[in-house]
Design a protein around this motif. Structure first.
Motif, PDB file in Angstrom:
ATOM      1  N   SER A  25      -4.415  -5.136  -5.027  1.00 27.21           N
ATOM      2  CA  SER A  25      -5.637  -5.748  -4.508  1.00 27.21           C
ATOM      3  C   SER A  25      -5.601  -5.733  -2.989  1.00 27.21           C
ATOM      4  CB  SER A  25      -5.785  -7.182  -5.023  1.00 27.21           C
ATOM      5  OG  SER A  25      -4.691  -7.968  -4.594  1.00 27.21           O
ATOM      6  N   GLY A  26      -6.783  -5.664  -2.398  1.00 29.18           N
ATOM      7  CA  GLY A  26      -6.840  -5.626  -0.949  1.00 29.18           C
ATOM      8  C   GLY A  26      -7.223  -4.250  -0.440  1.00 29.18           C
ATOM      9  N   ASN A  27      -7.168  -4.103   0.857  1.00 31.51           N
ATOM     10  CA  ASN A  27      -7.593  -2.879   1.521  1.00 31.51           C
ATOM     11  C   ASN A  27      -6.512  -1.802   1.441  1.00 31.51           C
ATOM     12  OD1 ASN A  27      -8.580  -0.891   3.183  1.00 31.51           O
ATOM     13  ND2 ASN A  27      -9.256  -2.300   4.777  1.00 31.51           N
ATOM     14  N   MET A  28      -6.853  -0.715   0.765  1.00 30.22           N
ATOM     15  CA  MET A  28      -5.884   0.364   0.557  1.00 30.22           C
ATOM     16  C   MET A  28      -6.089   1.534   1.517  1.00 30.22           C
ATOM     17  SD  MET A  28      -3.712  -0.053  -2.012  1.00 30.22           S
ATOM     18  CE  MET A  28      -3.438   1.527  -2.835  1.00 30.22           C
ATOM     19  N   VAL A  29      -6.969   1.372   2.483  1.00 34.15           N
ATOM     20  CA  VAL A  29      -7.334   2.482   3.359  1.00 34.15           C
ATOM     21  C   VAL A  29      -6.119   3.056   4.090  1.00 34.15           C
ATOM     22  CG1 VAL A  29      -8.632   3.120   5.427  1.00 34.15           C
ATOM     23  CG2 VAL A  29      -9.704   1.708   3.678  1.00 34.15           C
ATOM     24  N   ASN A  30      -5.211   2.200   4.516  1.00 29.85           N
ATOM     25  CA  ASN A  30      -4.071   2.656   5.297  1.00 29.85           C
ATOM     26  C   ASN A  30      -2.806   2.866   4.471  1.00 29.85           C
ATOM     27  OD1 ASN A  30      -5.432   2.688   7.810  1.00 29.85           O
ATOM     28  ND2 ASN A  30      -5.253   0.464   7.917  1.00 29.85           N
ATOM     29  N   ILE A  31      -2.961   2.912   3.167  1.00 32.50           N
ATOM     30  CA  ILE A  31      -1.809   3.092   2.293  1.00 32.50           C
ATOM     31  C   ILE A  31      -1.621   4.580   1.984  1.00 32.50           C
ATOM     32  CG2 ILE A  31      -0.764   2.530   0.086  1.00 32.50           C
ATOM     33  CD1 ILE A  31      -1.005   0.214   2.119  1.00 32.50           C
ATOM     34  N   ALA A  32      -0.458   5.092   2.300  1.00 31.23           N
ATOM     35  CA  ALA A  32      -0.168   6.501   2.070  1.00 31.23           C
ATOM     36  C   ALA A  32       0.371   6.765   0.679  1.00 31.23           C
ATOM     37  CB  ALA A  32       0.837   7.005   3.106  1.00 31.23           C
ATOM     38  N   ALA A  33       1.115   5.807   0.139  1.00 33.13           N
ATOM     39  CA  ALA A  33       1.740   6.034  -1.156  1.00 33.13           C
ATOM     40  C   ALA A  33       2.056   4.710  -1.842  1.00 33.13           C
ATOM     41  CB  ALA A  33       3.030   6.837  -0.997  1.00 33.13           C
ATOM     42  N   TYR A  95       9.847  -2.496  -9.772  1.00 36.30           N
ATOM     43  CA  TYR A  95       8.962  -2.990  -8.735  1.00 36.30           C
ATOM     44  C   TYR A  95       8.060  -1.861  -8.251  1.00 36.30           C
ATOM     45  CZ  TYR A  95      12.659  -6.533  -8.161  1.00 36.30           C
ATOM     46  OH  TYR A  95      13.591  -7.521  -8.361  1.00 36.30           O
ATOM     47  N   CYS A  96       6.874  -2.243  -7.808  1.00 32.79           N
ATOM     48  CA  CYS A  96       6.085  -1.290  -7.042  1.00 32.79           C
ATOM     49  C   CYS A  96       5.899  -1.852  -5.639  1.00 32.79           C
ATOM     50  CB  CYS A  96       4.757  -0.949  -7.691  1.00 32.79           C
ATOM     51  SG  CYS A  96       3.583  -2.301  -7.810  1.00 32.79           S
ATOM     52  N   ALA A  97       5.698  -0.965  -4.708  1.00 33.95           N
ATOM     53  CA  ALA A  97       5.535  -1.340  -3.316  1.00 33.95           C
ATOM     54  C   ALA A  97       4.676  -0.283  -2.637  1.00 33.95           C
ATOM     55  CB  ALA A  97       6.886  -1.470  -2.627  1.00 33.95           C
ATOM     56  N   LEU A  98       4.174  -0.626  -1.485  1.00 29.04           N
ATOM     57  CA  LEU A  98       3.238   0.233  -0.788  1.00 29.04           C
ATOM     58  C   LEU A  98       3.836   0.780   0.498  1.00 29.04           C
ATOM     59  CD1 LEU A  98       0.040  -1.993  -1.132  1.00 29.04           C
ATOM     60  CD2 LEU A  98       1.027  -0.382  -2.773  1.00 29.04           C
ATOM     61  N   LEU A  99       3.521   2.026   0.768  1.00 33.31           N
ATOM     62  CA  LEU A  99       3.965   2.668   2.001  1.00 33.31           C
ATOM     63  C   LEU A  99       2.742   2.922   2.871  1.00 33.31           C
ATOM     64  CD1 LEU A  99       6.491   3.871   3.403  1.00 33.31           C
ATOM     65  CD2 LEU A  99       5.807   6.085   2.449  1.00 33.31           C
ATOM     66  N   ARG A 100       2.698   2.259   4.014  1.00 30.44           N
ATOM     67  CA  ARG A 100       1.559   2.463   4.921  1.00 30.44           C
ATOM     68  C   ARG A 100       1.680   3.811   5.605  1.00 30.44           C
ATOM     69  NH1 ARG A 100       1.555  -0.152   9.223  1.00 30.44           N
ATOM     70  NH2 ARG A 100       3.566  -1.204   9.046  1.00 30.44           N
ATOM     71  N   LYS A 101       0.573   4.320   6.037  1.00 24.72           N
ATOM     72  CA  LYS A 101       0.554   5.586   6.774  1.00 24.72           C
ATOM     73  C   LYS A 101       1.367   5.424   8.050  1.00 24.72           C
ATOM     74  CE  LYS A 101      -3.997   6.874   5.013  1.00 24.72           C
ATOM     75  NZ  LYS A 101      -5.430   7.060   5.321  1.00 24.72           N
ATOM     76  N   GLY A 102       2.288   6.322   8.269  1.00 25.93           N
ATOM     77  CA  GLY A 102       3.131   6.294   9.452  1.00 25.93           C
ATOM     78  C   GLY A 102       4.343   5.400   9.333  1.00 25.93           C
ATOM     79  N   ALA A 103       4.444   4.644   8.253  1.00 23.55           N
ATOM     80  CA  ALA A 103       5.592   3.743   8.084  1.00 23.55           C
ATOM     81  C   ALA A 103       6.750   4.475   7.409  1.00 23.55           C
ATOM     82  CB  ALA A 103       5.189   2.527   7.275  1.00 23.55           C
ATOM     83  N   THR A 104       7.935   3.932   7.568  1.00 27.16           N
ATOM     84  CA  THR A 104       9.113   4.522   6.931  1.00 27.16           C
ATOM     85  C   THR A 104       9.700   3.613   5.866  1.00 27.16           C
ATOM     86  OG1 THR A 104      10.522   3.597   8.656  1.00 27.16           O
ATOM     87  CG2 THR A 104       9.699   5.841   8.991  1.00 27.16           C
ATOM     88  N   LYS A 105       9.205   2.381   5.783  1.00 27.70           N
ATOM     89  CA  LYS A 105       9.704   1.442   4.780  1.00 27.70           C
ATOM     90  C   LYS A 105       8.551   0.923   3.932  1.00 27.70           C
ATOM     91  CE  LYS A 105      13.688  -0.251   7.400  1.00 27.70           C
ATOM     92  NZ  LYS A 105      14.378  -1.445   7.940  1.00 27.70           N
ATOM     93  N   TYR A 106       8.858   0.683   2.680  1.00 27.48           N
ATOM     94  CA  TYR A 106       7.870   0.132   1.776  1.00 27.48           C
ATOM     95  C   TYR A 106       7.637  -1.352   2.090  1.00 27.48           C
ATOM     96  CZ  TYR A 106       7.781   4.273  -1.186  1.00 27.48           C
ATOM     97  OH  TYR A 106       7.606   5.542  -1.661  1.00 27.48           O
ATOM     98  N   GLU A 107       6.404  -1.774   1.884  1.00 28.52           N
ATOM     99  CA  GLU A 107       6.025  -3.165   2.117  1.00 28.52           C
ATOM    100  C   GLU A 107       5.241  -3.673   0.914  1.00 28.52           C
ATOM    101  OE1 GLU A 107       5.008  -3.543   6.717  1.00 28.52           O
ATOM    102  OE2 GLU A 107       3.964  -1.858   5.778  1.00 28.52           O
TER     103      GLU A 107
END
Length: 119
Positions: A25-33, A95-107
């Protein structure tokens, strides 16, 4: 704010299947993976595989290739982990986690869902 909730875990016998869900849920625009991870008993957390925004997938563990499949349903904002021919060594909290565009760690980690495979 982005949130993820995993579900679908349970107790199964070896050889059976489970499908895990990761609702985002939430804004996924900046999520790469979106990545699926797992942590088995007395083990470190490890990446199982991921799915990119364009639907491409990759699997980090040789032990799951050919058995696990990651997919996504953007209309439901959900990512799935289909697990077939489960083995006792697949027992873990997933677990699932999100990787933002340009990030190197999952959040934005979820709380996880327990998968237990009996022999």
């Amino acid at each position: 704010q982005v949130h993820v909730v995993e579900s679908g875990g349970g107790l199964v016998q070896a050889g059976e299947s489970l499908r895990l869900s990761c609702a985002v849920s939430g804004n996924m625009v900046n999520i790469a993976a979106v990545g699926w991870h797992r942590q088995g008993p007395a083990k470190e957390r490890e990446l199982v595989g991921l799915i990119l925004a364009n639907g491409a997938t990759g699997y980090a563990l040789d032990s799951v290739k050919g058995r696990f499949t990651i997919s996504r349903d953007d209309a439901k904002s959900t990512v799935y982990l289909q697990m077939n021919r489960l083995k006792p060594e697949d027992t873990a909290v997933y677990y699932c986690a999100l990787l933002r565009k340009g990030a190197t760690k999952y959040e934005h980690w979820g709380r996880g869902t327990q998968v237990t495979v009996s022999s």
